[in-house]
Each structure stands twice: as structure tokens, then as C-alpha cells.
Design a protein around this motif. Structure first.
Motif, short mmCIF file in Angstrom:
data_model
loop_
_atom_site.label_atom_id
_atom_site.label_comp_id
_atom_site.label_asym_id
_atom_site.label_seq_id
_atom_site.Cartn_x
_atom_site.Cartn_y
_atom_site.Cartn_z
N ALA A 98 -27.79 -22.03 -2.24
CA ALA A 98 -29.05 -21.59 -2.85
C ALA A 98 -29.44 -20.20 -2.35
N HIS A 99 -29.25 -19.96 -1.06
CA HIS A 99 -29.60 -18.66 -0.49
C HIS A 99 -28.69 -17.56 -1.03
N ALA A 100 -27.39 -17.87 -1.15
CA ALA A 100 -26.45 -16.89 -1.71
C ALA A 100 -26.86 -16.52 -3.14
N ARG A 101 -27.22 -17.53 -3.93
CA ARG A 101 -27.58 -17.26 -5.33
C ARG A 101 -28.86 -16.45 -5.45
N ARG A 102 -29.85 -16.71 -4.59
CA ARG A 102 -31.10 -15.96 -4.72
C ARG A 102 -30.94 -14.53 -4.20
N ILE A 103 -30.11 -14.34 -3.19
CA ILE A 103 -29.82 -12.97 -2.76
C ILE A 103 -29.11 -12.22 -3.87
N TRP A 104 -28.15 -12.89 -4.50
CA TRP A 104 -27.40 -12.21 -5.56
C TRP A 104 -28.29 -11.87 -6.74
N SER A 105 -29.21 -12.75 -7.07
CA SER A 105 -30.16 -12.48 -8.15
C SER A 105 -30.98 -11.23 -7.82
N ARG A 106 -31.42 -11.14 -6.57
CA ARG A 106 -32.18 -9.96 -6.14
C ARG A 106 -31.32 -8.70 -6.22
N MET A 107 -30.04 -8.81 -5.85
CA MET A 107 -29.15 -7.65 -5.89
C MET A 107 -28.99 -7.15 -7.32
N ILE B 92 -19.00 -8.38 -1.65
CA ILE B 92 -19.10 -8.61 -3.10
C ILE B 92 -20.01 -7.57 -3.73
N SER B 93 -21.07 -7.21 -3.02
CA SER B 93 -21.98 -6.17 -3.53
C SER B 93 -21.26 -4.84 -3.69
N MET B 94 -20.48 -4.47 -2.68
CA MET B 94 -19.74 -3.20 -2.75
C MET B 94 -18.80 -3.20 -3.95
N GLN B 95 -18.06 -4.30 -4.14
CA GLN B 95 -17.14 -4.39 -5.26
C GLN B 95 -17.88 -4.33 -6.59
N HIS B 96 -19.02 -5.03 -6.66
CA HIS B 96 -19.77 -5.07 -7.91
C HIS B 96 -20.37 -3.70 -8.25
N LEU B 97 -20.88 -3.01 -7.24
CA LEU B 97 -21.45 -1.69 -7.49
C LEU B 97 -20.38 -0.70 -7.92
N ALA B 98 -19.18 -0.85 -7.37
CA ALA B 98 -18.09 0.07 -7.73
C ALA B 98 -17.51 -0.26 -9.10
N LYS C 222 -20.39 -13.45 -9.89
CA LYS C 222 -21.02 -14.76 -9.76
C LYS C 222 -20.02 -15.78 -9.24
N ARG C 223 -18.80 -15.75 -9.76
CA ARG C 223 -17.76 -16.68 -9.28
C ARG C 223 -17.48 -16.45 -7.80
N LEU C 224 -17.41 -15.18 -7.39
CA LEU C 224 -17.13 -14.87 -5.99
C LEU C 224 -18.24 -15.35 -5.07
N VAL C 225 -19.49 -15.19 -5.50
CA VAL C 225 -20.62 -15.65 -4.69
C VAL C 225 -20.55 -17.16 -4.51
N GLU C 226 -20.27 -17.88 -5.60
CA GLU C 226 -20.17 -19.34 -5.52
C GLU C 226 -18.99 -19.76 -4.64
N LEU C 227 -17.86 -19.09 -4.78
CA LEU C 227 -16.68 -19.40 -3.97
C LEU C 227 -16.95 -19.13 -2.50
N MET C 228 -17.61 -18.03 -2.21
CA MET C 228 -17.95 -17.70 -0.83
C MET C 228 -18.82 -18.80 -0.23
#
Length: 203
Positions: free
Chosen positions: A87-96, A172-178, A186-192
């Protein structure tokens, strides 16, 4: 014109500084440029902050110590540690995704120690350490609290899991921004999250 309370004005300048650093880089983040981004007088910025370094310190705090305050609440927080990790990973990712400039600014600030004079590097390193300490301590407290609230034992390696969690989000953020790809990220966040949950050590 209505007077803006000092704390609200300080936050406006901090948020404006984060946007400017992301847009133009740290070197271009002058106090004049930040005041303009905040749509406020330069004199007000100098009233709120004694120096640019003090303002930058608050940007560090905003993106680390105070970051969790900006996140959506976790649904069903009493469901245990594994639930909280996901849940924390998903809400951080939503914020990102909603505020990618915050992550860009974070990277800019962390790289600052390599762009300052040798005499200033110890202070820059201290700021970096403070930023990570803020992330680690707040996330560790969240995870430990989730375990305890559910009557679960606290894993022996919870601090290492917490540090890997933060490293995973950064990577994941670095890869996504690049190379943005929302579905892949999203898949990577869930897998992590699943991988870290499976690595909790209850021995």
C-alpha cells in the motif's frame, strides 16, 4: 492584498524552489527566480529565510522528513506489514506520477555534493545523509507500526528491507523519468513490493 501567514508563505517558497530546481537545475535556482515562481516579493523570501542555503535545507526537509504528510492515507492500515509494504509503495508511486518534479528535485539535491567546492562537500554530504535518514526513519516507523498493530513479530531485517524499499522506489523513478512507461513502472512497483514482502526475516 490579504496578508499571507508566515508558515504558509514559507511553504509556498519551498514548493516553488522544488519546481524551479526541477525545471532549471540547482544552479539556476536563484532567490529571485524562486520568488517569481512563488508569485511573491523577493523581500518576503528574505524575510522567511536568512539565506538560500536555509531555504534549500527546508526543501530537503520537505522532500524527506515531511514527505509522508503529503501522501494519501493507507486504506485498512491494520492488515499487517505485507499489506503496508504494498500500500505504501502504491501511494508513493501515485504521488510520483502526480508530482514528478519532486523526484527530479530530489535527484538534483542529492547530486549537489559533487557540484560544490571541496570545502562545502562535508555539509552537502550531511544534507544528503539527513534526507535519507528522514526517509528511512519515517518508513521504518510506518512498517514497524503496521506489524505491531496487527500483532505480528517485527522482522529482524526490517531496516534493510526499508532501505531496499527506498532504493527500489528511487530506481524505478529514475527509469520512469528517463523513459516513461506507466504500465511497466506499475508492474515494477508491485513486483518490488511483493519481493520485499517475501524477503522479510522472521527467524
Amino acid at each position: 492584498m490579504a496578508r499571507v501567514p508566515a508558515e504558509e508563505r514559507r511553504l509556498q517558497f519551498v514548493e516553488a524552489a522544488a519546481r524551479v530546481i526541477a525545471q532549471d537545475g540547482l544552479a539556476s535556482a536563484t532567490t529571485r527566480r524562486i520568488a517569481s515562481e512563488a508569485d511573491a516579493p523577493l523581500a518576503a523570501l528574505h524575510y522567511c529565510f536568512r539565506s538560500k542555503d536555509e531555504l534549500l535545507e527546508e526543501v530537503y526537509n520537505f522532500l524527506s522528513r515531511d514527505y509522508a504528510k503529503a501522501l494519501d492515507p493507507v486504506a485498512d492500515p491494520g492488515l499487517g506489514l505485507r499489506h503496508m509494504v504494498g500500500a505504501h509503495a502504491r501511494r508513493i508511486w501515485s504521488r510520483m506520477l502526480e508530482n514528478p518534479h519532486e523526484q527530479v528535485t530530489t535527484f538534483e539535491l542529492l547530486l549537489r555534493r559533487f557540484r560544490v567546492e571541496a570545502d562545502d562537500q562535508p555539509q552537502a554530504l550531511l544534507m544528503n545523509r539527513s534526507m535519507y535518514d528522514g526517509w528511512v526513519s519515517s518508513t521504518l516507523e510506518l512498517f514497524r507500526g503496521a506489524a505491531e498493530a496487527a500483532g505480528e513479530p517485527v522482522p529482524a531485517n526490517l531496516e534493510d528491507i526499508t532501505r531496499l524499499f527506498i532504493s527500489g522506489i528511487d530506481g524505478i523513478s529514475m527509469q520512469h523519468l528517463a523513459d516513461p512507461d506507466e504500465e511497466r513502472s506499475k508492474r515494477l512497483v508491485e513486483l518490488m513490493a511483493r519481493s520485499l514482502s517475501g524477503a522479510l526475516d522472521y527467524a
